[in-house]
Write an enzyme that holds these catalytic residues in place. Structure first.
Site, PDB file in Angstrom:
ATOM      1  N   GLN A 152       0.840  16.585   8.312  1.00 24.85           N
ATOM      2  CA  GLN A 152       1.950  17.183   9.040  1.00 24.85           C
ATOM      3  C   GLN A 152       3.215  17.026   8.196  1.00 24.85           C
ATOM      4  O   GLN A 152       3.416  15.976   7.589  1.00 24.85           O
ATOM      5  CB  GLN A 152       2.125  16.474  10.398  1.00 24.85           C
ATOM      6  CG  GLN A 152       3.245  16.992  11.245  1.00 24.85           C
ATOM      7  CD  GLN A 152       3.001  18.396  11.762  1.00 24.85           C
ATOM      8  OE1 GLN A 152       3.103  19.373  11.016  1.00 24.85           O
ATOM      9  NE2 GLN A 152       2.694  18.508  13.033  1.00 24.85           N
ATOM     10  N   TYR A 338      -1.299 -33.120  17.628  1.00 23.42           N
ATOM     11  CA  TYR A 338      -2.655 -33.264  18.129  1.00 23.42           C
ATOM     12  C   TYR A 338      -3.655 -32.567  17.203  1.00 23.42           C
ATOM     13  O   TYR A 338      -4.597 -33.172  16.685  1.00 23.42           O
ATOM     14  CB  TYR A 338      -2.648 -32.651  19.522  1.00 23.42           C
ATOM     15  CG  TYR A 338      -3.913 -32.648  20.298  1.00 23.42           C
ATOM     16  CD1 TYR A 338      -5.109 -33.069  19.762  1.00 23.42           C
ATOM     17  CD2 TYR A 338      -3.900 -32.209  21.613  1.00 23.42           C
ATOM     18  CE1 TYR A 338      -6.255 -33.048  20.506  1.00 23.42           C
ATOM     19  CE2 TYR A 338      -5.035 -32.191  22.371  1.00 23.42           C
ATOM     20  CZ  TYR A 338      -6.222 -32.603  21.803  1.00 23.42           C
ATOM     21  OH  TYR A 338      -7.350 -32.576  22.548  1.00 23.42           O
ATOM     22  N   GLY A 451      -8.869 -32.507  29.514  1.00 25.98           N
ATOM     23  CA  GLY A 451     -10.029 -31.741  29.050  1.00 25.98           C
ATOM     24  C   GLY A 451     -11.198 -32.637  28.680  1.00 25.98           C
ATOM     25  O   GLY A 451     -12.354 -32.272  28.858  1.00 25.98           O
ATOM     26  N   ASN A 487      -9.214 -26.209  26.408  1.00 28.01           N
ATOM     27  CA  ASN A 487      -9.482 -27.443  25.682  1.00 28.01           C
ATOM     28  C   ASN A 487      -8.824 -27.482  24.316  1.00 28.01           C
ATOM     29  O   ASN A 487      -9.486 -27.374  23.294  1.00 28.01           O
ATOM     30  CB  ASN A 487     -10.989 -27.637  25.539  1.00 28.01           C
ATOM     31  CG  ASN A 487     -11.593 -28.149  26.823  1.00 28.01           C
ATOM     32  OD1 ASN A 487     -10.900 -28.296  27.824  1.00 28.01           O
ATOM     33  ND2 ASN A 487     -12.862 -28.439  26.797  1.00 28.01           N
TER      34      ASN A 487
END
Lengths: 554, 257
Positions: A152, A338, A451, A487
């Site tokens: 185009q 963590y 968890g 978890n």
């Protein structure tokens, strides 16, 4: 046996570098480190925040109004199997351009099969598809994919500088065809993989051909992962028409579009259910086996299954734990400390290699142990007790993983990976993960966060379930599996457990040969063959990411 | 046949200590004394002498519905009075603190009524009506399951259980709620559970010697009593694991019978 294990313990050197104290001493000093001022990074943050406040008139970061950071040593972290020692703040994905890019590169990838389109051209339209026409198509698609117009006129196009990371490559299992493809576009399986792995991969792919699409990083960031296949599909459809001189309105173009947008598309992840709704190519829907196949150490270090397992764990830690659960699903700053436990200070590194030595000494070789519950329990217990007692014998190791969840992740990862390597079964590995959690809780009288107290107490019951509403082969499960969905800290280890048996067996891939090939591409911004090293470069501000906006900003 | 609770498996001193602390018929040894006001100061829920806040009228005044459960269950003193729910939370060092978070939960559930407990790796909370909390706290702090140096009374900023000890053998506390008084050899709380300064120091006594703690602890340790030395504990872990793995799928035992 003992001497070999003793010779590892790389974490001892890491501890000495971190603390500059004896690693097995229980006592130290606190409260005299000058709080946050002991950290160059945090000190710089304070200075930057003061300037920001002066400019905008709104107060921001100020550690003096939060809990005083740095009452104890704000120790640095050594990245596993590297010499990088980095500030902990630089492991937050917001501060680490490499961590952002590992996810950007996964999210912006789709693989699109070319056989369907070629069949339409040849069998329906009677057009010829040859290596030459494929090369022409590849040149055109590499113009279109970054945002160039194909069929185009008078179109608004994208500044190539803003999409310099965007391209499309080609691969096939057919050596004869591959030889005739322009090398600028080819992902060369024979060149990228060791011979045995290349043969296995080519046999799996056969004569089929695929294009690997890397949509601009910025598209994924501004829109979302669900956009990637749409952006790709639109540009592929237009390019097919352009390359093969088709009419924009003929019915076959609908088939191209359907193939490019749906039928032939392989996404990195599936979309998620409404309660955790995200589009496709978002991390929550990515199976562990896909993540494992993105990581490339299996072909670069084929004789080191420990390294590959640990590299996948590091990828999972950032993509699943830090970015997905830590930010998509939660937010804030808690998840880095963590999740980084699995790829720092050579602690899990030691645990995994201990497991490898254990298997070789006890059973002779990998993948030779029958996956009975008795064998799973034996291996898992022996590995878990070694890990538990490492923390207990080395107080600095315990202090490095000062949260129980960090220890629970690393110990069970070690049990799960060793069991998976010994039995050749990821399913046995995940069952060992759960046995290890139970043993850990009983030994220490403590475990991790919620968890670990809930999902890890009941997860044994779904480890062997393959029914469609309850389970899958472990390689096909991912963060969206119900028992895993919240978890954090587990996902990295799960990725490792899915990988471990395949790494041990020397498999060329874990779940998908197509994804393994797609990420063997050396034009990627992130280096999937050296995941942890890349994080180190990001932390040291040596990593150059994509998706920058300099070309369109003052 | 009357059921006799075993409480916990194993033959080691660790297992014996676990059984002792969990058995409600065992009287925990009192090692130190704190006044009621000391407890109120350390908890920080109310000022000394202040009335308990209530969330409902005394049960006697409420005209409760006719209910067999209410007849069966004797309310605690705090419930009778309508006290609000408050808590006490302890952090237990990995360095041979007498008790651990899970042991606390199990012991609490055997020993106390009208409570809710929550367990994490380092700390353990027990929630109950306020006057019940004060009574429970007094027992927990005065007896053998508390050591001034290895047990912390912490409402928030609880980390420290896995951090090394300071030069006096005290567990790390980022809020420095307690100090070691070298003159008296005692540990004294100078802040309450959430770290607010209190009007006067509250002594919780002298830390126990390491050798003493090792005899009292409920933790297996690589540098102490190894879990490998207590096979029955490992057997029970594996029994639980097997049951949870196959219980829902196969109605057979471990031997396939």
């Amino acid at each position: 046996m003992v001497s070999k294990m003793e010779s590892r313990k790389l974490y001892i050197k890491s501890m000495e570098k971190k603390f500059k104290e004896k690693p097995d001493d229980r006592k130290t000093e606190f409260y005299n480190y000058g709080t946050w001022r002991q950290s160059k990074r945090k000190t710089a943050y304070v200075e930057a925040a003061k300037k920001i406040e002066a400019e905008r008139g709104i107060p921001g970061y100020n550690p003096d109004v939060g809990l005083a950071q740095g009452q104890r040593l704000l120790m640095p972290y050594q990245l596993n199997h590297t010499d990088y020692i980095v500030d902990m703040d630089d492991l937050h994905f917001m501060n680490n351009a490499a961590m952002q890019q590992i996810w950007d590169d996964m999210r912006r990838t789709v693989i699109v099969g070319m056989d369907m389109a070629h069949n339409i051209l040849e069998k329906r339209l009677g057009k010829e598809v040859t290596p030459e026409t494929i090369n022409h198509y590849m040149e055109l698609i590499n113009h279109a994919m970054p945002g160039g117009a194909v069929i185009q006129e008078h179109m608004c196009e994208v500044n190539p500088e803003i999409a310099s990371d965007c391209y499309v490559k080609f691969f096939t299992g057919d050596d004869e065809l591959a030889d005739q493809i322009d090398k600028r576009f080819l992902i060369d399986i024979n060149k990228n993989f060791p011979e045995d792995q290349a043969e296995a991969i080519k046999n799996a792919i056969g004569k089929s051909s695929y294009q690997v699409v890397r949509v601009p990083t910025l598209v994924g960031r501004v829109c979302d992962g669900g956009t990637i296949s749409r952006w790709s599909g639109m540009q592929i459809g237009m390019t097919m028409m352009g390359a093969y001189n088709m009419a924009a309105g003929e019915a076959a173009t609908a088939d191209f579009s359907y193939a490019a947008k749906h039928a032939s598309v392989i996404e990195m992840s599936s979309f998620m259910p409404v309660r955790r709704a995200r589009g496709s190519n978002e991390p929550g829907g990515m199976p562990f086996g896909v993540l494992a196949d993105c990581v490339q150490s299996s072909r670069l270090y084929p004789d080191d299954p420990g390294r590959h397992t640990l590299e996948v764990i590091a990828a999972g830690a950032v993509v699943y734990d830090q970015i997905y659960l830590g930010s998509y699903m939660s937010g804030g700053v808690g998840f880095t400390q963590y999740a980084s436990a699995t790829y720092t200070d050579n602690i899990l590194e030691d645990f995994v290699y201990y497991g490898i030595d254990y298997i070789k000494d006890k059973y002779g070789d990998f993948c030779t142990v029958e996956p009975t519950v008795a064998n799973i329990e034996k291996i898992s217990t022996d590995i878990a007790v070694y890990c538990l007692e490492t923390y207990e014998n080395y107080p600095t190791v315990m202090e490095s993983h000062f949260g129980g969840s960090q220890r629970a992740a690393c110990i069970s990862a070690a049990s799960g990976c060793a069991t998976a390597m010994a039995t050749g079964s990821a399913t046995a590995g995940i069952n060992a993960w759960y046995q290890s959690q139970l043993l850990h809780k009983e030994e220490m009288g403590r475990l991790g966060f919620y968890g670990y107290d809930l999902q890890d107490q009941c997860g044994s019951s779904n480890s062997f379930s393959f029914r469609s509403d309850e389970g899958l082969p472990f390689e096909m499960r991912g963060p969206n599996y119900p028992n895993y969905a919240m978890n954090v800290g587990h996902m990295s280890a799960y990725s490792g457990i899915a990988t471990a048996p395949h790494a041990a067996r020397g498999d060329a891939w874990t779940l998908s040969p197509l994804i393994k090939v797609a990420f063997s591409d050396n034009s990627l911004i992130f280096d999937f063959g050296h995941v942890v090293e890349c994080y180190g470069k990001g932390a040291m501000r040596e990593f150059v990411p994509a998706g920058e906006r300099d070309a369109i900003t003052p | 046949m009357a059921y006799k609770a075993q409480f916990a498996p194993g033959s080691s001193i660790i297992s014996k200590n676990r059984r002792k602390y969990m058995d409600p018929d065992y009287q925990l040894k009192k090692l130190r004394s704190l006044s009621d006001e000391d407890i109120v100061l350390v908890l920080g829920h109310r000022a000394p002498g202040e009335d308990f806040k209530s969330v409902h009228p005394p049960l006697e005044e409420m005209g409760e519905p006719d209910c067999i459960i209410r007849e069966l269950v004797e309310p605690t003193e705090g419930a009778k009075a309508g006290d609000r729910i408050r808590y006490v939370q302890f952090t237990d060092s990995v360095y041979s603190a007498p008790i651990t978070p899970y042991q606390r939960a199990w012991a609490y559930c055997h020993r106390y009524r009208g409570i809710d407990t929550g367990t994490l790796s380092g700390r353990q909370i027990i929630e109950a009506r306020e006057r019940d909390v004060e009574k429970i706290s007094k027992e927990l702090i005065e007896t053998e399951i508390f050591d001034p140096a290895r047990t912390g009374i912490r409402g928030r900023t609880v980390h420290g259980h896995a951090v090394r000890l300071d030069e006096n053998g005290l567990m790390f506390d980022a809020m420095r709620r307690y100090i070691y008084d070298a003159t008296s050899g005692e540990v004294k709380y100078v802040k309450n559970m959430v770290g607010e300064p209190i009007d006067r120091p509250v002594s919780v006594g002298k830390p126990m010697a390491d050798a003493e703690l090792e005899k009292m602890t409920t933790m297996f340790r690589g540098d102490g009593v190894s879990i490998n030395d207590d096979q029955e504990v490992i057997d029970v872990v594996n029994s639980v694991h097997w049951g949870r793995t196959f219980g829902g799928f196969k109605s057979v035992n471990r031997d396939g019978e």
